[in-house]
Design an enzyme around this catalytic site. Structure first.
Site, PDB file in Angstrom:
ATOM      1  CB  CYS A 112       3.725  -2.032   6.202  1.00  0.00           C
ATOM      2  SG  CYS A 112       3.369  -3.780   6.151  1.00  0.00           S
ATOM      3  CG  HIS A 252      -0.064  -0.179   5.927  1.00  0.00           C
ATOM      4  ND1 HIS A 252       0.338  -0.536   4.659  1.00  0.00           N
ATOM      5  CD2 HIS A 252       0.052  -1.291   6.702  1.00  0.00           C
ATOM      6  CE1 HIS A 252       0.697  -1.809   4.678  1.00  0.00           C
ATOM      7  NE2 HIS A 252       0.534  -2.292   5.893  1.00  0.00           N
ATOM      8  CG  ASN A 282      -0.301  -5.471   4.652  1.00  0.00           C
ATOM      9  OD1 ASN A 282       0.411  -4.738   3.979  1.00  0.00           O
ATOM     10  ND2 ASN A 282      -0.045  -5.765   5.915  1.00  0.00           N
TER      11      ASN A 282
END
Ligand code: ACO
Length: 325
Positions: A112, A252, A282
């Site tokens: 990520c 994030h 996500n």
């Protein structure tokens, strides 16, 4: 000398998977997913779309906004943990798709945090004079490594791509600073065990569902809050700024509760925090570029504003970038 973001684009696959759809797949509820994560729906790539296809669509938008020809791109960096295949790199497939014949091409694997890592490398390569125009992409098809029988992970992830084009400029716009970190001691908290050189694909690894992402979400939660807050603070300090100078914070989008805890840690009001987790979940390395483009389109930031991008992911990895738009 500065570095300007001359183009930005994103691509979200058409198919929407809602919490109600997931209720039919695993033992979960819209109420659990919404309150524990903040996610309402996520996008899923079609059967014929691979990570490079998403990346090319996002990049084409960024190139068109930048009003440049693909020939002007000196380097393409794709951040992904869901490449089309082991090799060639997804960035080479993107280079082919864009006909960006003058570009060097390589991938970054930092889960990520991949886009933040790639942006930081692009910034330094422009500052050092290696490249003048760099295309940086975060692109993921997380749905391809998701275990749709595992309620702990399948409710969290989605597919997307986001791209920015950076160029050397004389204008004051800039990527002011970046800070990157990692701790491989926690590599077993978020990983995909099968298909690599340690456990190549066999019928056994497939039966054992080793080609899907595994995550210990609860243990990651606390580390994520600390790592994101620390890295944001470090990048902001490296830019010679304080949290008060930040106009928009783009974290994030893994979990709304993580985002709220990070904002509290940094003493930043949630009004200054960009959120789109409810729409996309996500999307790993695609999260921050997609959010940056949406923030610009929605008028949440304007020319001259200071924006902080912060990410955390498998590896473990984390990082922050401070941008003056
Ligand atoms: N629906 C219903 N119940 C569920 C679900 C679900 N989808 N998932 C888990 N549960 C249950 C668990 O089984 C557990 O039940 P039990 O108490 O009977 O054992 C209970 O809910 C609580 O589980 P926890 O794991 O403690 O729940 P938590 O509040 O920690 O939320 C979550 C889980 C959402 C995964 C959270 O821990 C999280 O977001 N962690 C961080 C994720 C992260 O940041 N990852 C890194 C980036 S991702 C990347 O790099 C690709």
């Amino acid at each position: 000398m500065g570095i300007e973001i001359i183009g930005i684009g994103s691509y979200l696959p058409e198919k929407i998977l809602t919490n109600a759809d997931l209720e039919k797949l695993v033992e979960t509820s819209d109420e659990w997913i919404t309150t524990r994560t903040g996610i309402k729906e996520r996008r899923i790539a079609s059967e014929i779309e691979a990570t490079s296809d998403l990346a090319i669509k996002a990049a084409e938008k960024a190139i068109s906004k930048a009003k440049i020809s693909p020939d002007e791109i000196d380097a393409i960096i794709v951040a992904t943990v869901t490449p089309d295949m082991f090799f060639p790199s997804t960035s080479c497939l993107v280079q082919k798709g864009l006909k960006a014949k003058n570009a060097a091409a390589f991938d970054i694997s930092a889960a990520c945090s991949g886009f933040i890592y790639a942006l930081s490398i692009a910034k330094d390569s422009i500052k050092s004079g290696t490249f003048k125009t760099v295309l940086v992409i975060g692109s993921e098809t997380m749905s391809r490594v998701t275990d749709w029988q595992d309620r702990n992970t399948c409710v969290l992830l989605g597919d997307a791509a986001g791209a920015v084009i950076l160029r050397k400029t004389d204008s004051p716009s800039d990527i002011l600073s970046s800070y990157l970190g990692a701790d491989g001691n926690y590599s077993d908290l978020l990983y995909m065990p099968g298909g690599g050189s340690r456990e190549p694909a066999t019928y056994k690894t497939i039966d054992e569902r080793k080609h899907f992402l595994k995550m210990e979400g609860n243990k990651l939660f606390k580390i994520a809050v600390k790592a994101m807050a620390d890295s944001a603070q470090k990048a902001i300090a490296l830019a010679g700024l304080t949290c008060n100078d930040i106009n928009l914070f783009i974290p994030h989008q893994a979990n709304i509760r993580i985002i709220e805890a990070v904002a509290k840690h940094l003493d930043i009001s949630m009004e200054k925090v960009f959120l789109n987790i409810h729409k996309y979940g996500n999307t790993s390395s695609a999260t921050t570029p997609v959010a940056l483009e949406e923030a610009i389109i929605e008028g949440k930031v304007k020319k001259g504003d200071i924006v902080v991008l912060v990410a955390f992911g498998g590896g473990l990895t984390w990082g922050s970038v401070v941008i003056k738009l």
